[in-house]
Design an enzyme around this catalytic site. Structure first.
Site, PDB file in Angstrom:
ATOM      1  N   ASN A 145       0.944  -1.319   0.026  1.00  0.00           N
ATOM      2  CA  ASN A 145      -0.094  -0.052   0.017  1.00  0.00           C
ATOM      3  C   ASN A 145       0.884   1.242   0.115  1.00  0.00           C
ATOM      4  O   ASN A 145       1.471   1.579   1.062  1.00  0.00           O
ATOM      5  CB  ASN A 145      -0.820  -0.067   1.182  1.00  0.00           C
ATOM      6  CG  ASN A 145      -2.007   1.204   1.321  1.00  0.00           C
ATOM      7  OD1 ASN A 145      -1.877   2.107   0.683  1.00  0.00           O
ATOM      8  ND2 ASN A 145      -2.830   1.205   2.297  1.00  0.00           N
TER       9      ASN A 145
ATOM     10  N   ARG B  90      -8.829   7.482  20.588  1.00  0.00           N
ATOM     11  CA  ARG B  90      -8.511   7.260  22.031  1.00  0.00           C
ATOM     12  C   ARG B  90      -8.149   8.701  22.695  1.00  0.00           C
ATOM     13  O   ARG B  90      -8.579   8.978  24.003  1.00  0.00           O
ATOM     14  CB  ARG B  90      -7.296   6.432  21.973  1.00  0.00           C
ATOM     15  CG  ARG B  90      -7.575   4.863  21.651  1.00  0.00           C
ATOM     16  CD  ARG B  90      -6.478   4.126  21.495  1.00  0.00           C
ATOM     17  NE  ARG B  90      -5.761   4.548  20.185  1.00  0.00           N
ATOM     18  CZ  ARG B  90      -4.815   3.753  19.422  1.00  0.00           C
ATOM     19  NH1 ARG B  90      -4.610   2.587  20.073  1.00  0.00           N
ATOM     20  NH2 ARG B  90      -4.319   4.191  18.404  1.00  0.00           N
TER      21      ARG B  90
ATOM     22  N   ARG C 117      -2.498  -1.915  -3.566  1.00  0.00           N
ATOM     23  CA  ARG C 117      -3.707  -1.185  -3.126  1.00  0.00           C
ATOM     24  C   ARG C 117      -3.789  -0.011  -3.999  1.00  0.00           C
ATOM     25  O   ARG C 117      -2.734   0.849  -3.975  1.00  0.00           O
ATOM     26  CB  ARG C 117      -4.032  -0.969  -1.812  1.00  0.00           C
ATOM     27  CG  ARG C 117      -5.134  -0.330  -1.348  1.00  0.00           C
ATOM     28  CD  ARG C 117      -5.097   0.354   0.001  1.00  0.00           C
ATOM     29  NE  ARG C 117      -6.507   1.004   0.342  1.00  0.00           N
ATOM     30  CZ  ARG C 117      -6.676   1.585   1.358  1.00  0.00           C
ATOM     31  NH1 ARG C 117      -5.824   2.180   2.211  1.00  0.00           N
ATOM     32  NH2 ARG C 117      -7.832   2.542   1.484  1.00  0.00           N
TER      33      ARG C 117
ATOM     34  N   HIS D  55     -12.659   2.554  -0.096  1.00  0.00           N
ATOM     35  CA  HIS D  55     -12.758   1.585   1.368  1.00  0.00           C
ATOM     36  C   HIS D  55     -13.479   0.139   0.712  1.00  0.00           C
ATOM     37  O   HIS D  55     -13.921  -0.403   1.447  1.00  0.00           O
ATOM     38  CB  HIS D  55     -13.089   1.882   2.628  1.00  0.00           C
ATOM     39  CG  HIS D  55     -12.413   3.026   3.350  1.00  0.00           C
ATOM     40  ND1 HIS D  55     -13.106   3.673   4.436  1.00  0.00           N
ATOM     41  CD2 HIS D  55     -11.129   3.205   3.375  1.00  0.00           C
ATOM     42  CE1 HIS D  55     -12.187   4.679   4.971  1.00  0.00           C
ATOM     43  NE2 HIS D  55     -11.073   4.160   4.300  1.00  0.00           N
TER      44      HIS D  55
ATOM     45  N   GLU E 262      -7.901  -5.903   5.069  1.00  0.00           N
ATOM     46  CA  GLU E 262      -7.796  -5.426   3.717  1.00  0.00           C
ATOM     47  C   GLU E 262      -6.698  -6.373   3.229  1.00  0.00           C
ATOM     48  O   GLU E 262      -6.664  -6.528   1.934  1.00  0.00           O
ATOM     49  CB  GLU E 262      -7.656  -4.000   3.529  1.00  0.00           C
ATOM     50  CG  GLU E 262      -8.978  -3.229   3.913  1.00  0.00           C
ATOM     51  CD  GLU E 262      -8.800  -1.874   4.072  1.00  0.00           C
ATOM     52  OE1 GLU E 262      -8.140  -1.436   5.237  1.00  0.00           O
ATOM     53  OE2 GLU E 262      -8.879  -0.901   3.423  1.00  0.00           O
TER      54      GLU E 262
ATOM     55  N   HIS F  28     -17.122   1.399   8.606  1.00  0.00           N
ATOM     56  CA  HIS F  28     -15.756   1.124   8.532  1.00  0.00           C
ATOM     57  C   HIS F  28     -15.159   2.429   9.325  1.00  0.00           C
ATOM     58  O   HIS F  28     -15.081   3.330   8.461  1.00  0.00           O
ATOM     59  CB  HIS F  28     -15.010   0.824   6.933  1.00  0.00           C
ATOM     60  CG  HIS F  28     -13.656   1.169   6.981  1.00  0.00           C
ATOM     61  ND1 HIS F  28     -12.923  -0.047   6.742  1.00  0.00           N
ATOM     62  CD2 HIS F  28     -12.731   1.836   7.165  1.00  0.00           C
ATOM     63  CE1 HIS F  28     -11.473   0.192   6.484  1.00  0.00           C
ATOM     64  NE2 HIS F  28     -11.236   1.341   7.043  1.00  0.00           N
TER      65      HIS F  28
ATOM     66  N   ARG G 175     -10.456  14.335   8.241  1.00  0.00           N
ATOM     67  CA  ARG G 175     -11.385  15.035   6.949  1.00  0.00           C
ATOM     68  C   ARG G 175     -12.827  15.447   7.587  1.00  0.00           C
ATOM     69  O   ARG G 175     -13.249  14.780   8.592  1.00  0.00           O
ATOM     70  CB  ARG G 175     -11.628  13.891   6.338  1.00  0.00           C
ATOM     71  CG  ARG G 175     -10.482  13.390   5.324  1.00  0.00           C
ATOM     72  CD  ARG G 175     -10.599  12.459   4.158  1.00  0.00           C
ATOM     73  NE  ARG G 175      -9.636  11.922   3.612  1.00  0.00           N
ATOM     74  CZ  ARG G 175      -9.446  10.405   3.735  1.00  0.00           C
ATOM     75  NH1 ARG G 175     -10.256   9.708   4.126  1.00  0.00           N
ATOM     76  NH2 ARG G 175      -8.201   9.996   3.230  1.00  0.00           N
TER      77      ARG G 175
ATOM     78  N   VAL H 119     -11.659   2.419  14.974  1.00  0.00           N
ATOM     79  CA  VAL H 119     -12.501   2.841  16.172  1.00  0.00           C
ATOM     80  C   VAL H 119     -13.781   1.903  16.159  1.00  0.00           C
ATOM     81  O   VAL H 119     -14.170   1.586  17.030  1.00  0.00           O
ATOM     82  CB  VAL H 119     -13.095   4.153  15.496  1.00  0.00           C
ATOM     83  CG1 VAL H 119     -14.069   4.753  16.331  1.00  0.00           C
ATOM     84  CG2 VAL H 119     -11.905   5.441  15.288  1.00  0.00           C
TER      85      VAL H 119
END
Ligand code: AMP
Length: 395
Positions: free
Chosen positions: A9, A281, A90, A179, A381, A205, A238, A328
């Protein structure tokens, strides 16, 4: 061992990689090369559970990937003994051209490169990695697996922006999603777990990037990311959905340039923009200590998610399963509870003990009587890319 696939990736400033067995999913080695283009690079290579770190002089993609391959030979497994059958790359944007994984030859690489204007923050780094990897590992097949492919046949009503149609056509503007490899992997796993291939399901996701999808009978019918991964949910850095007129306002009133606004919306907003931290976190910790900005950020994050769950239930005319995945989604029980608690009217009832129990296994977290099954399914993935790579290359 049945041989391995090297999954790469390659981003604009980093190369993430994993060497794995595509049948068992066992990871032989993995790593991350960071700070490409900066005054010094950094490589972390993990093999046999042991992390090896090293600083590097300034690297570009060629020097960076060469350092990764050298790390294999030095720290293991040596490339000659690694049994590499193929390399899977990817790629974020496959445009209208690629609706599935593709074996890479010079022509395919040029066509992916030509899609860079649609994904200026992602495809150039992907292509740089592909070019170098094909040069350095010329004896095995290379395959590109696209983040957009699972959404290539979204219904037109979901894929089309209500933008003047000639302009949209001229500039190939539509909702491509992203994704997709994760959404496909997770929704397939849910189908298998529940033993049904007719499910109306929502996959959430929630990683540093975050996206939602609506999947009916294995086919994606909507997704939250659009022309680029900027649209949709609140993410680590974002904005997600926002009135496009904010851009005009920033330009006209704020005097900001287009690249500056691109950077602001993609890299300095979301949780980071609201709290100073993109890591969930840290946001949680701040909120727990009474920080009002962090509490608001969590509320904005949860509100957006809940809107998507409700709208996708409406799009599908009902709902059978909701699944959380990625950093998450897999780990933050509070977010899962905060988002779903008010949705009893949709037939969603969480089992509190199942939701808060620590596990890294795929699991059901809804109450036994819940009309909608709620699950946590760790995404993978790399494994999905490795399997697509073997299918396409026949290696
Ligand atoms: P990913 O992009 O899937 O690697 O996910 C990265 C995100 O997962 C980061 O924002 C992390 O803060 C978040 N994450 C990882 N572990 C936890 C956790 N225990 N609780 C909340 N968020 C977490």
């Amino acid at each position: 061992m049945s041989g391995t696939v090297l999954v790469v990736n390659s981003g604009s400033s980093s190369i993430k990689y994993q060497l794995l067995d595509p049948d068992s999913g066992d990871v032989v080695a993995s790593g991350l090369l960071e700070r490409i283009g900066e005054p010094s690079g950094h490589l972390r290579h993990t093999v046999d559970g042991e992390k090896h770190e090293r600083d590097l002089p300034q690297v570009d993609h060629t020097a960076g990937l060469s350092a990764v391959l050298a790390a294999f030979d030095e720290l293991g497994p040596a490339l000659a003994d690694a049994g590499i059958r193929a390399v899977g790359h990817r790629v974020v944007q496959g445009g209208a051209e690629f609706s599935g994984p593709v074996a890479l030859d010079d022509d395919a690489v040029s066509r992916i490169d030509a899609l860079s204007p649609l994904a200026p923050l992602h495809n150039p780094g992907n292509v740089a990695g592909i070019r170098v990897a094909r040069e350095l590992l010329p004896d095995v097949p290379h395959v590109a697996v696209f983040d957009t492919a699972f959404f290539a046949d979204l219904p037109e009503a979901a894929a089309t922006y209500a933008l003047e149609k000639e302009t949209a056509k001229k500039y190939a503007i539509k909702r491509y999603g992203a994704h997709g490899t994760s959404h496909q992997f997770v929704s397939d796993a849910v189908s298998t777990m529940l033993g049904r291939d007719d499910l109306r399901q929502i996959v959430l996701h929630l990683g540093n990037g975050a996206s939602a999808s609506a999947v009916v009978g294995g086919r994606a019918v909507d997704t939250s990311m659009g022309l680029t991964p900027l649209e949709g949910l609140v993410m680590g850095t974002r904005t997600g959905d926002m009135d496009p007129a904010v851009v005009f306002h920033l330009r006209r009133v704020g005097g900001l340039g287009v690249d500056e606004i691109d950077d602001l919306l993609n890299k300095r907003s979301g949780l980071k923009g609201l709290t100073g931290h993109n890591d969930m976190r840290e946001v949680r910790e701040l909120a727990g200590a009474g920080d009002a900005d962090a509490r608001l950020a969590l509320d904005v994050y949860g509100h957006r998610l809940r809107k998507y769950v409700g709208s996708y239930a409406a799009v599908m005319g009902g709902l059978d399963a909701v699944t959380f995945t990625a950093g998450v989604g897999e780990n933050d029980a509070l977010i899962r509870a905060e988002v779903l608690a008010p949705l009893g009217f949709l037939g969603i009832e969480l089992d509190d003990a199942a939701n808060t129990a620590r596990s890294s296994e795929p699991r059901v977290i809804s109450a036994p009587g819940s009309a909608v099954t709620v699950l946590v399914v760790p995404t993978n993935e790399e494994l999905a890319i490795a399997r697509h790579t073997i299918e396409v290359s026949g290696a």
